[in-house]
Structures are given as C-alpha cells and as structure tokens.
Design a protein around this motif. Structure first.
Motif, PDB file in Angstrom:
ATOM      1  N   PRO A   1      42.861  54.444  34.329  1.00 18.68           N
ATOM      2  CA  PRO A   1      44.194  54.690  33.754  1.00 18.68           C
ATOM      3  C   PRO A   1      44.884  53.390  33.374  1.00 18.68           C
ATOM      4  O   PRO A   1      44.709  52.349  34.028  1.00 18.68           O
ATOM      5  CB  PRO A   1      44.944  55.398  34.897  1.00 18.68           C
ATOM      6  N   GLY A   2      45.686  53.446  32.316  1.00 25.00           N
ATOM      7  CA  GLY A   2      46.336  52.251  31.809  1.00 25.00           C
ATOM      8  C   GLY A   2      47.190  51.532  32.829  1.00 25.00           C
ATOM      9  O   GLY A   2      47.165  50.299  32.917  1.00 25.00           O
ATOM     10  N   GLU A   3      47.953  52.270  33.623  1.00 26.50           N
ATOM     11  CA  GLU A   3      48.825  51.635  34.600  1.00 26.50           C
ATOM     12  C   GLU A   3      48.018  50.886  35.657  1.00 26.50           C
ATOM     13  O   GLU A   3      48.420  49.816  36.121  1.00 26.50           O
ATOM     14  CB  GLU A   3      49.718  52.689  35.263  1.00 26.50           C
ATOM     15  N   ALA A   4      46.870  51.450  36.033  1.00 27.78           N
ATOM     16  CA  ALA A   4      46.020  50.784  37.026  1.00 27.78           C
ATOM     17  C   ALA A   4      45.438  49.492  36.456  1.00 27.78           C
ATOM     18  O   ALA A   4      45.384  48.463  37.140  1.00 27.78           O
ATOM     19  CB  ALA A   4      44.899  51.720  37.469  1.00 27.78           C
ATOM     20  N   VAL A   5      45.016  49.534  35.196  1.00 26.58           N
ATOM     21  CA  VAL A   5      44.474  48.338  34.551  1.00 26.58           C
ATOM     22  C   VAL A   5      45.567  47.277  34.409  1.00 26.58           C
ATOM     23  O   VAL A   5      45.337  46.085  34.643  1.00 26.58           O
ATOM     24  CB  VAL A   5      43.875  48.680  33.177  1.00 26.58           C
ATOM     25  N   TRP A   6      46.772  47.719  34.039  1.00 24.49           N
ATOM     26  CA  TRP A   6      47.873  46.781  33.868  1.00 24.49           C
ATOM     27  C   TRP A   6      48.223  46.106  35.193  1.00 24.49           C
ATOM     28  O   TRP A   6      48.479  44.892  35.231  1.00 24.49           O
ATOM     29  CB  TRP A   6      49.092  47.484  33.309  1.00 24.49           C
ATOM     30  N   ALA A   7      48.245  46.870  36.259  1.00 26.99           N
ATOM     31  CA  ALA A   7      48.544  46.293  37.568  1.00 26.99           C
ATOM     32  C   ALA A   7      47.517  45.229  37.942  1.00 26.99           C
ATOM     33  O   ALA A   7      47.861  44.158  38.470  1.00 26.99           O
ATOM     34  CB  ALA A   7      48.581  47.394  38.632  1.00 26.99           C
ATOM     35  N   GLU A   8      46.251  45.501  37.639  1.00 27.40           N
ATOM     36  CA  GLU A   8      45.199  44.528  37.933  1.00 27.40           C
ATOM     37  C   GLU A   8      45.319  43.315  37.028  1.00 27.40           C
ATOM     38  O   GLU A   8      45.149  42.164  37.464  1.00 27.40           O
ATOM     39  CB  GLU A   8      43.832  45.187  37.762  1.00 27.40           C
ATOM     40  N   LEU A   9      45.629  43.538  35.744  1.00 24.91           N
ATOM     41  CA  LEU A   9      45.757  42.434  34.794  1.00 24.91           C
ATOM     42  C   LEU A   9      46.881  41.486  35.211  1.00 24.91           C
ATOM     43  O   LEU A   9      46.698  40.263  35.247  1.00 24.91           O
ATOM     44  CB  LEU A   9      46.008  42.992  33.394  1.00 24.91           C
ATOM     45  N   THR A  10      48.053  42.028  35.523  1.00 20.97           N
ATOM     46  CA  THR A  10      49.170  41.165  35.893  1.00 20.97           C
ATOM     47  C   THR A  10      48.908  40.469  37.227  1.00 20.97           C
ATOM     48  O   THR A  10      49.352  39.331  37.435  1.00 20.97           O
ATOM     49  CB  THR A  10      50.482  41.959  35.949  1.00 20.97           C
ATOM     50  N   ALA A  11      48.179  41.122  38.126  1.00 19.99           N
ATOM     51  CA  ALA A  11      47.814  40.461  39.384  1.00 19.99           C
ATOM     52  C   ALA A  11      46.915  39.266  39.117  1.00 19.99           C
ATOM     53  O   ALA A  11      47.077  38.192  39.719  1.00 19.99           O
ATOM     54  CB  ALA A  11      47.133  41.461  40.314  1.00 19.99           C
ATOM     55  N   LEU A  12      45.972  39.416  38.179  1.00 17.49           N
ATOM     56  CA  LEU A  12      45.069  38.318  37.848  1.00 17.49           C
ATOM     57  C   LEU A  12      45.771  37.207  37.069  1.00 17.49           C
ATOM     58  O   LEU A  12      45.333  36.064  37.079  1.00 17.49           O
ATOM     59  CB  LEU A  12      43.872  38.841  37.058  1.00 17.49           C
TER      60      LEU A  12
END
Length: 251
Positions: free
Chosen positions: A157-168
């Motif tokens: 899901p997009g929100e899950a990917v976004w959370a991982e992207l901003t964490a990285l």
C-alpha cells in the motif's frame, strides 16, 4: 469523448516567450523540468526511470507558439495528445517585468473503470512538473541540467511505502521547512521543502531539485532529480538511487 477527459493546465512564468518555447519544444528544454528527453530517430523518447521509457512524435508545430506531441493509443484507439501553447504577456507596470503564460492540454485518456483516477493522477503530475518549470526560471534560468531518475514498483500500500521511504530519508518535513535528508547509503540532501502533499516531497537545493513520489494507482515509487550548472556523473548517481529505490520496493 467526455469533455471531462480533456485535462487543461495553465501557469504564468517569469520568462520570455522564446525561453518558454525552448523549454517545451526541444528535448533539451523538456529535460529541464520534466524527465530526460532524447531524439530516437524520428521520435522523441522520455525516460521515466527504471527502464521505463515512452516514445512520441511531434504531431503539430507552430514555431514560437504551439507544439502538439502524441503517442498511439492501445488497440488502435485515439492517440494521447499533449498540446503546449505559449502566450507572451505584457507588463502592466514598470515595476513588473513581462511574463509568459504556458497552457497545456492533454487529451486521449483511455476508457476503463479507473479512468477518473488516471485523469486525477495526470493532473497532479503536471502540477509538479509545471511547478518545476516555474521554479527553474525563478532560480536557475539559463543553466543546463543533468537528470537523475529512478523508479520501482511494489504491491505494498502507498502509505506503507511512504512511511518506509521517509524513514530511509531520515525526515518527513513540512512545506517551507529547511531540511537535511540523510538517505541511507547516499550523500545528504540539504535544502528547503518546496513541494509537500500526500505521498509527495520536493526539496529545492542550492543546485536543483529532488522529487520523491509514491503513486498508488500504478504501484510505483520514484525519485526525479535535477542538477543545474554543476558537474554530475549521471550514470553512477542514477545507479545508486535506483538501487536505493529497489531496496525500498523489495521490503
């Protein structure tokens, strides 16, 4: 065709009509604010990263004023067309320089249950790219560009990917905030947030732009980067960011 499927955008630019014409009527100009464009025989090929390219042709051209690009639709359908119209605007005051209005019209959206989402997605995408063009003329006018584009696909899901992207990246800043991103395994990115929406982050640095986007509709995550007037090894930097995106989408 349903009239709603004709997407129109307009932006006023702090540039002359000739400057705007060069930015929308040549591959080098399109690369300044969109994605890398190159001639491929009689066609113009756009590079969207991760091996994803799209070729089109100039269908109509009125030098200095209007150009229409097109690409064939699937199964013999009407082509997707993108029209750019350049219009100079006189200054109404000695304190205000003349400007140019750029109008964009895209038509030929494909039929299907998700055409409305496709329409909205293209609209948001053009908002980002036209913002790039306005900011280019405001901050980097006249400088050549080196592009870096990396794209990956994921079932998450997009929100899950976004959370991982901003964490990285090491931060999820707000619009207007000065920030120093620390992407894992890559050099830091320091600048001001000039774009910020759901699943979208844009940073303007001393030498260009970084854009990070998660596209729910196409299950895609990408970064598009622009470096103006500085020496950049495009191949090695693209490979490094593509590897970063690939690690993100494999999680």
């Amino acid at each position: 065709m349903d009239e709603r499927r004709r997407l129109a955008k307009e932006v006023e630019l702090a540039a002359t009509p000739d400057q705007v014409w060069q930015a929308i009527a040549t591959p080098e100009g399109m690369s300044l604010w969109f994605v890398p464009h190159e001639h491929s025989g009689a066609e113009i090929e756009a590079d969207f990263g991760g091996g994803n390219t799209q070729a089109g042709q100039v269908l109509e051209r009125e030098p200095g004023r209007r150009v229409v690009y097109g690409a064939p639709g699937p199964d013999g359908e009407a082509p997707t067309e993108i029209e750019f119209l350049v219009e100079g605007r006189e200054s109404g005051s000695p304190d205000r320089p003349a400007s140019t209005v750029l109008r964009l019209v895209q038509s030929g959206f494909f039929d299907g249950d998700d055409w409305a989402a496709e329409y909205d997605g293209f609209g948001k995408g053009w908002d980002v790219f036209l913002h790039n063009l306005a900011e280019y003329f405001r901050h980097f006018a006249g400088l050549p560009v080196t592009n870096v584009v990396a794209t990956g696909f994921t079932d998450l899901p997009g929100e899950a990917v976004w959370a991982e992207l901003t964490a990285l990246l090491g931060a999820e800043p707000a619009l207007g905030e000065r920030v120093r991103l620390t992407p894992t395994g890559l050099e830091p990115v320091a600048g001001v947030v000039d774009l910020r929406e759901r699943l979208l982050l844009g940073i303007r640095t001393e030498h260009g732009f970084y854009r990070f986007l998660v596209d729910d509709l196409h299950h895609m995550v990408s970064t598009t980067q622009y470096f103006y007037g500085v020496a950049v090894d495009r191949a090695s930097r693209t490979a490094a960011w593509q590897a970063w995106i690939d690690r993100l989408t494999r999680r």
